[in-house]
Enzyme design. Structure first.
Site, PDB file in Angstrom:
ATOM      1  N   GLU A 245       0.857  -1.178   0.000  1.00 24.97           N
ATOM      2  CA  GLU A 245       0.000   0.000   0.000  1.00 24.97           C
ATOM      3  C   GLU A 245       0.895   1.229   0.000  1.00 24.97           C
ATOM      4  OE1 GLU A 245      -3.642   1.014   0.640  1.00 24.97           O
ATOM      5  OE2 GLU A 245      -3.449  -0.464  -0.937  1.00 24.97           O
ATOM      6  N   GLU A 388      15.680   7.074   9.576  1.00 29.85           N
ATOM      7  CA  GLU A 388      17.056   7.002   9.064  1.00 29.85           C
ATOM      8  C   GLU A 388      17.177   5.940   7.978  1.00 29.85           C
ATOM      9  OE1 GLU A 388      16.231   7.140  12.322  1.00 29.85           O
ATOM     10  OE2 GLU A 388      16.741   9.269  12.442  1.00 29.85           O
TER      11      GLU A 388
HETATM   12  C1  LIG Z   1       4.503   1.081  18.022  1.00 29.96           C
HETATM   13  C2  LIG Z   1       5.353   0.076  17.304  1.00 29.96           C
HETATM   14  C3  LIG Z   1       4.760  -0.970  16.642  1.00 29.96           C
HETATM   15  C4  LIG Z   1       5.535  -1.941  16.001  1.00 29.96           C
HETATM   16  N1  LIG Z   1       4.909  -3.001  15.419  1.00 29.96           N
HETATM   17  C5  LIG Z   1       5.656  -4.008  14.916  1.00 29.96           C
HETATM   18  C6  LIG Z   1       5.036  -5.209  14.450  1.00 29.96           C
HETATM   19  O1  LIG Z   1       3.808  -5.341  14.513  1.00 29.96           O
HETATM   20  N2  LIG Z   1       5.798  -6.205  13.998  1.00 29.96           N
HETATM   21  C7  LIG Z   1       7.155  -6.095  13.917  1.00 29.96           C
HETATM   22  O2  LIG Z   1       7.782  -7.020  13.450  1.00 29.96           O
HETATM   23  N3  LIG Z   1       7.790  -4.982  14.369  1.00 29.96           N
HETATM   24  C8  LIG Z   1       7.072  -3.937  14.859  1.00 29.96           C
HETATM   25  N4  LIG Z   1       7.703  -2.806  15.355  1.00 29.96           N
HETATM   26  C9  LIG Z   1       9.171  -2.757  15.355  1.00 29.96           C
HETATM   27  C10 LIG Z   1       9.825  -1.745  14.427  1.00 29.96           C
HETATM   28  O3  LIG Z   1       9.581  -2.038  13.102  1.00 29.96           O
HETATM   29  C11 LIG Z   1      11.317  -1.704  14.760  1.00 29.96           C
HETATM   30  O4  LIG Z   1      11.427  -1.261  16.074  1.00 29.96           O
HETATM   31  C12 LIG Z   1      12.093  -0.817  13.848  1.00 29.96           C
HETATM   32  O5  LIG Z   1      12.348  -1.516  12.680  1.00 29.96           O
HETATM   33  C13 LIG Z   1      13.402  -0.300  14.434  1.00 29.96           C
HETATM   34  O6  LIG Z   1      14.168  -1.298  15.027  1.00 29.96           O
HETATM   35  P1  LIG Z   1      14.824  -1.109  16.460  1.00 29.96           P
HETATM   36  O7  LIG Z   1      13.789  -0.613  17.371  1.00 29.96           O
HETATM   37  O8  LIG Z   1      15.513  -2.355  16.794  1.00 29.96           O
HETATM   38  O9  LIG Z   1      15.851   0.073  16.273  1.00 29.96           O
HETATM   39  P2  LIG Z   1      17.359  -0.066  15.784  1.00 29.96           P
HETATM   40  O10 LIG Z   1      17.399  -0.777  14.497  1.00 29.96           O
HETATM   41  O11 LIG Z   1      18.185  -0.541  16.904  1.00 29.96           O
HETATM   42  O12 LIG Z   1      17.705   1.470  15.493  1.00 29.96           O
HETATM   43  C14 LIG Z   1      18.137   2.390  16.495  1.00 29.96           C
HETATM   44  C15 LIG Z   1      18.503   3.681  15.803  1.00 29.96           C
HETATM   45  O13 LIG Z   1      19.549   3.473  14.875  1.00 29.96           O
HETATM   46  C16 LIG Z   1      19.182   3.939  13.600  1.00 29.96           C
HETATM   47  N5  LIG Z   1      19.801   3.131  12.555  1.00 29.96           N
HETATM   48  C17 LIG Z   1      19.783   1.787  12.453  1.00 29.96           C
HETATM   49  N6  LIG Z   1      20.443   1.413  11.363  1.00 29.96           N
HETATM   50  C18 LIG Z   1      20.891   2.539  10.756  1.00 29.96           C
HETATM   51  C19 LIG Z   1      21.648   2.813   9.577  1.00 29.96           C
HETATM   52  N7  LIG Z   1      22.077   1.834   8.780  1.00 29.96           N
HETATM   53  N8  LIG Z   1      21.908   4.109   9.267  1.00 29.96           N
HETATM   54  C20 LIG Z   1      21.475   5.113  10.057  1.00 29.96           C
HETATM   55  N9  LIG Z   1      20.772   4.909  11.179  1.00 29.96           N
HETATM   56  C21 LIG Z   1      20.487   3.636  11.524  1.00 29.96           C
HETATM   57  C22 LIG Z   1      17.681   3.833  13.589  1.00 29.96           C
HETATM   58  O14 LIG Z   1      17.099   4.664  12.610  1.00 29.96           O
HETATM   59  C23 LIG Z   1      17.347   4.250  14.988  1.00 29.96           C
HETATM   60  O15 LIG Z   1      17.351   5.643  15.062  1.00 29.96           O
HETATM   61  C24 LIG Z   1       6.947  -1.827  15.993  1.00 29.96           C
HETATM   62  C25 LIG Z   1       7.534  -0.764  16.660  1.00 29.96           C
HETATM   63  C26 LIG Z   1       6.762   0.186  17.330  1.00 29.96           C
HETATM   64  C27 LIG Z   1       7.434   1.284  18.054  1.00 29.96           C
END
Ligand SMILES: Cc1cc2nc3c(=O)[nH]c(=O)nc-3n(C[C@H](O)[C@H](O)[C@H](O)COP(=O)(O)OP(=O)(O)OC[C@H]3O[C@@H](n4cnc5c(N)ncnc54)[C@H](O)[C@@H]3O)c2cc1C
Lengths: 401, 374
Positions: A245, A388
């Site tokens: 979507e 990011e």
């Molecule tokens: C309300 C909510 C609902 C969600 N629902 C689901 C769901 O239903 N199913 C599911 O599977 N997941 C879900 N998620 C998870 C979400 O998709 C992940 O949390 C997200 O992909 C980020 O991963 P992380 O939290 O591990 O952050 P990290 O990957 O640890 O990132 C931490 C920081 O580092 C930055 N960063 C990471 N890599 C890079 C890079 N290469 N270059 C620059 N910056 C970088 C990120 O942008 C972020 O600012 C949900 C999250 C929330 C908050």
């Protein structure tokens, strides 16, 4: 170029509006006004059933699977009306995500088994992708599944699984080939959430909500026919699902509705004997958000109208996601700025009714819920690919960097 | 100019930091916050023993006469720990009103009790829907013989639920100017609807249904009331700026540590330049905040117009910084910061509340503009 809408669109809008007016229960609309995201699951089930009875259970699906043959513009109008009335948006994980994947890649048996109850709102889905050490770097996920006889046996842990504790089914990314390159060894499995070996731990969110969960899978067994498509292709399906979507990531309809709420608050609140909305400073504050939202709306319209963009489609969608998620935060902030000191009170999940004491509207009905939504909005630039990560995509896809 | 702390000030800071590290770790704070009254009475008692409640109070009340800098130093440490005790309401805001009000007996007895940690106070000034321009309009004090009867509502009264006494602003029936009353929180007819605020502290709507107040409880009336309130609110605002600074510094540090330890794509995410720059931007905001706090502290005893302008500048700059630092801290952490189980989000909430207390960024910018434009 021409900018006129199609002639039938007005009548279509009127038809949708009238249907919602007749069928949306007011108490449901009130709950949705207070807390539109994520919606109350029972309300969601009921409303999905109501829409399905009208044949609108999943307008974006092909007709043969119970969808509609609406134009992109009609779907746009439909969603505008849904939000305008404080009705409930479709289940993201169900009709938006796994539904289209099953339609494109699922077996006949899977389509027959899963699509009808999804349409009727009888089965709720959750998305099990993220893991503690696989967030942005999703390809490093470690939950593994092994074929034993004619069953997949799953071991591992997921996190941030929205609605896991209320869902009937989940679609999980699991590693099925540890030898293959990270992205190639991943498969997608459909898992009943009440299967033996699943343990769900709700995570208390910043706004007090409990829709996020950790999901532990300890020897969970599902039949081999629960594999979506081919083994090792899970990554492809996940990408397809996240991009399906394309305009949804602008959150356009939500943003428009929430801006309306902000204005409503600014009309009701007073400062120094004036309506807040009549003060030049606040009017300008609203205008800034509104102008940016107009730009976003026309970005969506360009995509809906099938404009041939100079740039890579993924980059364009990422731009929508970045701006759309930031707008969610700005609109929510605008609401709380309009509320002033009233913004600080925490209303708990039950105590959502506003208090009117002896004719003094201490807490007008537009206050509850706004703070919770504001806190939730911080997640908009995280889920579905962080801001990011989206920027990285733009740099790579649009400019080859 | 010398921006370095004196030895005594350094000792105050080190002592506060050590105490709060031991008694106010994140898990301890969560436990404190979960139960009424929403702060630690034990810590409050310790603050009295440590002399922290005496900071800046007059000597004749057992206080420790010193500049407002000492208060700011302590508040910075409170902010670092996200301490929940009603220090600002009691020992800064209400104490200052008491110190300068015309009621000698109330001043002496109450301030002594504050210093000894025996009472907690709250200012009931804001009214329903009144935003930040609260002039007491709905709460009316009617004369009844020598005494008064209070009627009306105050709303969003910070720290009221655990206060022993409230300082209440009210319109004197038939007169132009308001008056301030000291009222026992348990007075008959006083109704309190308590609720939690986003930063974990508590507030209440306070209703007055024919509350009898004796004339001896009138702290001030007439044209002095506005200046009395304004001066005390300015100091409270500045104390909160110092808290916000401590909170920001702390959450920036937390974020930096997280960037070093969180691994994605085979490396600590702190290696990504995009995130390094974000962290650097947060650092810039914190530096500016410390500077504007000092500017505010330098003017805390200036004449009214200038003092208020500088406090507003401090509040405005800090509020902006707080939004940037708080939201970036969540963004850089990713979803972990969206949980109640992790500290970063609590800093965000504290910083958000900071912005909306005692006038928001817009309100203070306006007040500063009125000064800057002339
Ligand atoms: C309300 C909510 C609902 C969600 N629902 C689901 C769901 O239903 N199913 C599911 O599977 N997941 C879900 N998620 C998870 C979400 O998709 C992940 O949390 C997200 O992909 C980020 O991963 P992380 O939290 O591990 O952050 P990290 O990957 O640890 O990132 C931490 C920081 O580092 C930055 N960063 C990471 N890599 C890079 C890079 N290469 N270059 C620059 N910056 C970088 C990120 O942008 C972020 O600012 C949900 C999250 C929330 C908050």
């Amino acid at each position: 170029m021409h900018f006129e809408p199609n002639s039938g669109d007005g009548a279509f809008r009127a038809e949708v509006r009238e249907f919602i007016r007749q069928h949306l229960p007011p108490d449901m609309a009130r709950r949705s006004y207070i807390c539109s995201q994520p919606p109350d699951i029972e309300d969601f089930r009921r409303w999905q059933g109501i829409l399905h009875d009208r044949g609108w259970g999943a307008p974006h699906w092909p007709l043969e699977y119970g969808g509609t043959d609406w134009t992109a513009m009609q779907r746009h109008i439909f969603m505008e009306e849904i939000y305008r009335a404080d009705a409930i948006d479709y289940g993201w994980q169900g009709t938006h995500m796994i539904g289209p994947v099953l339609i494109a890649f699922g077996s006949q048996a899977q389509k027959k088994r899963f699509l009808p109850p999804m349409l009727r709102g009888e089965e709720i889905w959750c998305q099990g992708f993220s893991e503690p050490n696989a967030g942005s770097d999703l390809a490093s996920l470690r939950t593994r599944a092994e074929l034993v006889g004619d069953e997949w046996v799953i071991h591992g842990q997921k996190i941030w699984t929205s609605d896991a504790s209320e869902a009937d089914w989940g679609f999980f990314l699991v590693r099925t080939d540890p030898e293959a390159k990270p992205q190639r060894g991943i498969s997608m499995l459909l898992v009943p959430m009440n299967a033996a070996g699943i343990r769900i731990r709700p995570i208390e969110a910043l706004n007090g909500g409990r829709d996020l969960n950790e999901v532990f899978l300890d020897g969970v067994r599902v039949p081999c026919e629960n594999l979506v498509g081919e083994p090792g292709k899970g990554w492809t399906y996940a990408k397809y699902l996240l991009e399906k979507e394309r305009t949804a990531s602008a959150y356009l309809y939500r943003n428009k509705r929430e801006l309306e709420k902000a204005k409503q608050i600014a009309r009701a609140e007073h400062t120094a004997g004036m309506r807040l909305i009549d003060t030049p400073e606040f009017a300008r504050k609203i205008a800034r958000v509104e102008a940016d939202l107009l730009a976003l709306e026309w970005s969506v319209l360009r995509i809906l109208a099938g404009e041939k963009n100079l740039h890579d489609a993924d980059a364009v969608v990422s731009a929508l996601k970045i701006r759309g998620s930031e707008m969610q935060q700005r609109v929510a902030e605008l609401q709380l700025d309009a509320l002033g000191p009233r913004a600080l009170r925490v209303f708990d999940q039950q105590d959502r009714s506003a208090e009117v004491i002896e004719g003094t509207p201490l807490w007008p009905s537009y206050v509850p819920g706004r703070l919770g939504q504001f806190l939730y909005a911080r997640a908009a630039t995280l889920y579905g690919g962080t801001r990011e990560v989206q920027k990285n995509i733009i740099a790579r896809r649009a400019f080859g960097l | 100019m010398d921006f370095n702390l004196t030895d005594e000030q350094e000792m105050l800071r080190e002592g506060a930091r050590r105490f709060l590290r031991e008694h106010y770790g994140f898990e301890q704070r969560r436990a404190i916050s979960a139960h009424l009254p929403g702060f630690s009475v034990e810590c409050w008692n310790s603050y009295a023993e440590l002399g922290w409640l005496a900071l800046g109070q007059p000597e004749d009340a057992g206080g420790w006469t010193c500049s407002f800098v000492e208060t700011a130093i302590l508040m910075e440490e409170f902010g670092r720990a996200l301490a929940l005790e009603p220090y600002v309401s009691t020992a800064v805001l209400c104490a200052r009103i008491l110190e300068r009000c015309g009621n000698v007996e109330a001043r002496r007895s109450m301030l002594t009790a504050v210093v000894e940690g025996k009472v907690r106070l709250a200012l009931a000034h804001q009214e329903p829907g009144g935003r930040y321009d609260a002039r007491p309009i709905s709460v009316v004090a009617t004369r009844s013989g020598d005494d008064f009867v209070l009627q009306g509502w105050k709303s969003g009264v910070l720290d009221a639920p655990a206060a022993d006494h409230l300082i209440v602003s009210a319109r004197l029936e038939g007169e132009e100017n308001p008056a301030l009353f000291l009222i026992d929180a348990a007075a008959p007819g006083l109704r309190m609807n308590a609720y939690p605020l986003i930063d974990g502290t508590r507030a209440a709507d306070v209703g007055f249904e024919a509350v009898q107040v004796s004339a001896s409880c009138k702290l001030a009336e007439g044209s002095v009331v506005d200046e009395l309130l304004q001066e005390a609110l300015d100091r409270a605002t500045l104390a909160r700026v110092a808290m916000a600074l401590g909170a920001m510094e702390s959450v920036v540090q937390l974020t930096a540590e997280y960037l070093q330890s969180r691994v994605q794509f085979g490396q600590p995410i702190g290696r990504f330049q995009a995130l390094q720059h974000r962290l650097a931007e947060m650092f810039v905001e914190v530096q500016e905040t410390r500077s504007i706090l000092y500017c505010g502290l330098a003017h805390v005893d200036a004449e009214a117009a200038q003092r208020s302008a500088m406090v507003s500048a401090a509040k405005y700059v800090t509020a902006n910084a707080a939004r940037i630092v708080g939201s970036q801290a969540i963004q850089l952490h990713g979803s972990i910061a969206m949980t109640a189980e992790y500290a970063a989000g609590h800093y965000y909430k504290h910083l958000f509340a900071f912005e909306k207390i005692h006038g928001d960024a817009d309100w203070h910018l306006d007040r500063f503009a009125r000064h800057a434009a002339v």
